[in-house]
Structure formats: C-alpha cells, structure tokens
Scaffold this motif. Structure first.
Motif, short mmCIF file in Angstrom:
data_model
loop_
_atom_site.label_atom_id
_atom_site.label_comp_id
_atom_site.label_asym_id
_atom_site.label_seq_id
_atom_site.Cartn_x
_atom_site.Cartn_y
_atom_site.Cartn_z
N VAL A 65 -4.35 9.56 0.65
CA VAL A 65 -4.77 8.55 -0.31
C VAL A 65 -3.91 7.32 -0.12
O VAL A 65 -2.67 7.40 -0.12
N SER A 66 -4.56 6.16 0.05
CA SER A 66 -3.86 4.89 0.21
C SER A 66 -4.26 3.97 -0.94
O SER A 66 -5.44 3.67 -1.11
N GLU A 67 -3.26 3.54 -1.71
CA GLU A 67 -3.52 2.70 -2.88
C GLU A 67 -2.75 1.41 -2.80
O GLU A 67 -1.56 1.40 -2.46
N CYS A 68 -3.41 0.32 -3.11
CA CYS A 68 -2.79 -1.00 -3.08
C CYS A 68 -2.20 -1.31 -4.46
O CYS A 68 -2.87 -1.15 -5.49
N ARG A 81 -1.12 -4.05 -11.15
CA ARG A 81 -1.38 -2.61 -11.08
C ARG A 81 -0.16 -1.82 -11.54
O ARG A 81 -0.28 -0.79 -12.20
N VAL A 121 0.86 -1.19 0.00
CA VAL A 121 0.00 0.00 0.00
C VAL A 121 0.89 1.23 0.00
O VAL A 121 1.80 1.37 0.83
N THR A 148 -9.53 6.96 0.30
CA THR A 148 -9.27 8.40 0.37
C THR A 148 -9.99 8.98 1.58
O THR A 148 -11.17 8.69 1.79
N PRO A 199 -8.69 -1.68 -3.07
CA PRO A 199 -7.70 -1.06 -3.96
C PRO A 199 -7.31 0.36 -3.59
O PRO A 199 -6.15 0.74 -3.75
N VAL A 200 -8.26 1.18 -3.10
CA VAL A 200 -7.93 2.57 -2.81
C VAL A 200 -8.81 3.09 -1.69
O VAL A 200 -9.98 2.69 -1.56
N ILE A 221 -9.40 8.69 -7.65
CA ILE A 221 -9.20 8.11 -6.34
C ILE A 221 -10.49 8.04 -5.53
O ILE A 221 -10.47 7.69 -4.35
N GLN A 278 -6.24 -2.36 5.03
CA GLN A 278 -6.56 -2.32 3.60
C GLN A 278 -5.92 -3.49 2.87
O GLN A 278 -6.54 -4.10 1.99
N ARG A 307 -4.89 9.58 -11.98
CA ARG A 307 -5.88 8.52 -11.79
C ARG A 307 -7.00 9.02 -10.89
O ARG A 307 -6.83 9.95 -10.09
#
Length: 317
Positions: free
Chosen positions: A93-96, A101, A18, A73, A70-71, A115, A64, A113
């Motif tokens: 913002v936390s994105e996997c 990906r 993440v 916010t 996946p995301v 979010i 997460q 992208r």
C-alpha cells in the motif's frame, strides 16, 4: 507500525511524501506486514526489504507523487513477477501524505482507513477490525497487529519499547546512533553541545544540543551511554544519572577510567552499590576499540537482553 513522528518530519522537510507499507504477506517474503519506507522526490528512508520489490516500489511511489494520486494498493507475487527467490507474495500500500492528510490522523494508538475505492464507498470498516480497536483499551493493553481486511488497513502507531540516550556525537556516538536508529523498537536521542556534529544524521534520530536538559527530560526507563569529548562532563553526567531513575548507565573508557571514576563518584557521595550500576567499559572488548567495533558491541549487548523496565534509584548520600 506507523512511525508518526518520522512521517511528520519527512512531510515538514519535503512537503509531500509517499509512505509505502507491506500491508500483508503470504509465504516467504523479505519483510513482514508493517515494514515501511518513506519516499520523496529525490530520496527515501526506511526499507521494505530491498531488491526488485523495493526498486519497483520506489519507482511507482515517485510516479504516484508526480501524478498526485492519494493511494495505490497492489498484490505483488515475488517469484514470477520480480524474479526474487522468496517465492511468497505481499500486498503493498502506497499512500501520499501532506500536511492536510497528516492533520486527519490523530494520535489514538492506531490508524484505520480504507485503501481501495470499494472499501471507501462501503463506509464502515469490517466488524473484525472494529473489535481489534476496542480490545486495545482492555487490560492487558496491547497494540493491535497490522491487519488487512476487505480493503481496510489497520496499523498501530509506533511506540518505542526502548529509549536510548547517547551523550557525545563523536566517532563512537555517531556510529552507535546510526547503528541503532533503524531498529524499530528503539527511540534514539543523540545530544552534544557542538552543533556541527549533529548534522548529516538519519531522519529518525532525535538530536539535542543541550546535554543537561536532554538528561532531565529522559524517561525513567532510558538506557544511557556517556561518551563525550570531556572527562569532566562525563563525570558530571554519571553523577547526575546515578542519582535518578534509569534502566542502565554506560560509560565509554578503559579499566583505568573506571577506577578513577569510581573514586571520584565516591567522593561525590555515591555508595559503592550505586556506583556498581555504572558499566565501564561498554561494548565487547574482544571486537576491538575502533569506533564502529565499540558501537557494534554496545548494540549487540542491547539486542541480546530484553528491555530493562525495573527502575533503580538511589539518591547520592
């Protein structure tokens, strides 16, 4: 900025990671937009400012990962919710990321992208962000700023402003590399033929076991620091570095070593003008000669001066 190389290394090692990034900030905050950290099941790298903000972000990032979302916010007030003295607010913002990906990112200078679900369903990004992407191709070429708009996040890809090559992974070399590598503007390579000394070092650090091939591959704007365990190898590296483009060349040692190297470099055909490019000793002598003190002195010197972009090359005579 998005450090794509560091993200790839983390995904290769930990499979799923993440990435937590400050997408926006208002008022007083520990770090500004673009500050990021990578989180995996049992570790992390980087920081978004420490304290309760980072502690909570770590907890949520690991949740997460476990839930395979996946995301995420969220807007985070710092004072009322977390008890931090900053008093401002941030959008986190936390994105996997996994290998699939990562394959979608590309290397086009910026990562744009959606979010939020609403932004994803909207289809097209805001025109303001599209304009920012277009202007980065116009002279003068500049990276777009980290920008959050209507559920879309734009981040430039990390391009280091300064390249540092450290020859020798002894006490001073490791101390200097460890000190410089968290600084976002620096791309740091540590090279040593002794493979055992290249273990247990920070993820972002570039490691090379072949000292001479590392030198040959270094960009012309690299700032070089020679500090191996072998004076003959030090001399050979200085000889080769003074005969090619480099932003700067530093050599660890004393005034006695400097005088000896000046004589031997003259014997190898270098002019005194060329040899004057070699800085020895390095660091700030008033700080002492402990490895960490030397490293701090070198880092202070680097941070106190702007990047050296003019190439200086004089072939050995």
């Amino acid at each position: 900025m998005l450090d794509l190389a560091a993200l790839r290394r983390a995904v290769e090692e930990h499979d799923r990671v993440v990435r937590v990034v400050i997408a926006d900030h208002r008022g007083s905050a520990p770090r500004h937009a673009g500050a990021a950290m990578l989180v995996w099941r049992d570790g992390q790298s980087g920081t978004i400012g420490g304290g309760r903000l980072e502690h909570e972000a770590l907890r949520r990032a690991r949740l997460q990962l476990a839930q395979q979302r996946p995301v995420e916010t969220r807007a985070q007030p710092l004072g009322p919710a977390l008890g931090q003295c900053c008093g401002g607010a941030v959008t986190v913002v936390s994105e996997c990321f996994d290998r699939a990906r990562l394959a979608q990112l590309g290397e086009h200078g910026a990562f744009l992208r959606p979010i939020t679900p609403a932004a994803e369903h909207a289809g097209a990004p805001p025109k303001s962000l599209q304009r920012l992407l277009r202007t980065r191709h116009l002279p003068p070429v500049t990276l777009p700023p980290v920008t959050l708009a209507r559920g879309w996040l734009l981040e430039p890809l990390f391009r280091p402003a300064r390249h540092v090559m450290i020859y020798g992974a002894g006490h001073v070399g490791r101390a200097l590399a460890t000190l410089l590598v968290p600084l976002e503007d620096f791309d740091v390579t540590l090279t040593d033929a002794r493979a055992d000394l290249l273990a247990d070092l920070p993820d972002r650090l570039i490691l090379r076991a072949d000292v001479h091939s590392a030198l040959d591959a270094a960009p012309d704007t690299t700032e070089h620091f020679v500090m191996t365990h072998d004076h003959q190898l030090d001399l050979d590296l200085c000889h080769r570095l003074l005969a090619r483009p480099a932003a700067s060349v530093g050599l660890i040692g004393s005034q006695t070593k400097r005088a000896r190297f000046r004589r031997r470099l003259q014997q190898l055909g270098h002019s005194l003008h060329t040899i004057d490019r070699l800085k020895c000793p390095i660091g700030l002598p008033e700080l002492g000669n402990q490895p960490q003190a030397i490293a701090i002195g070198v880092a202070h010197t680097l941070l106190a001066q702007p990047p050296i972009t003019a190439l200086r090359k004089e072939a050995a005579e």
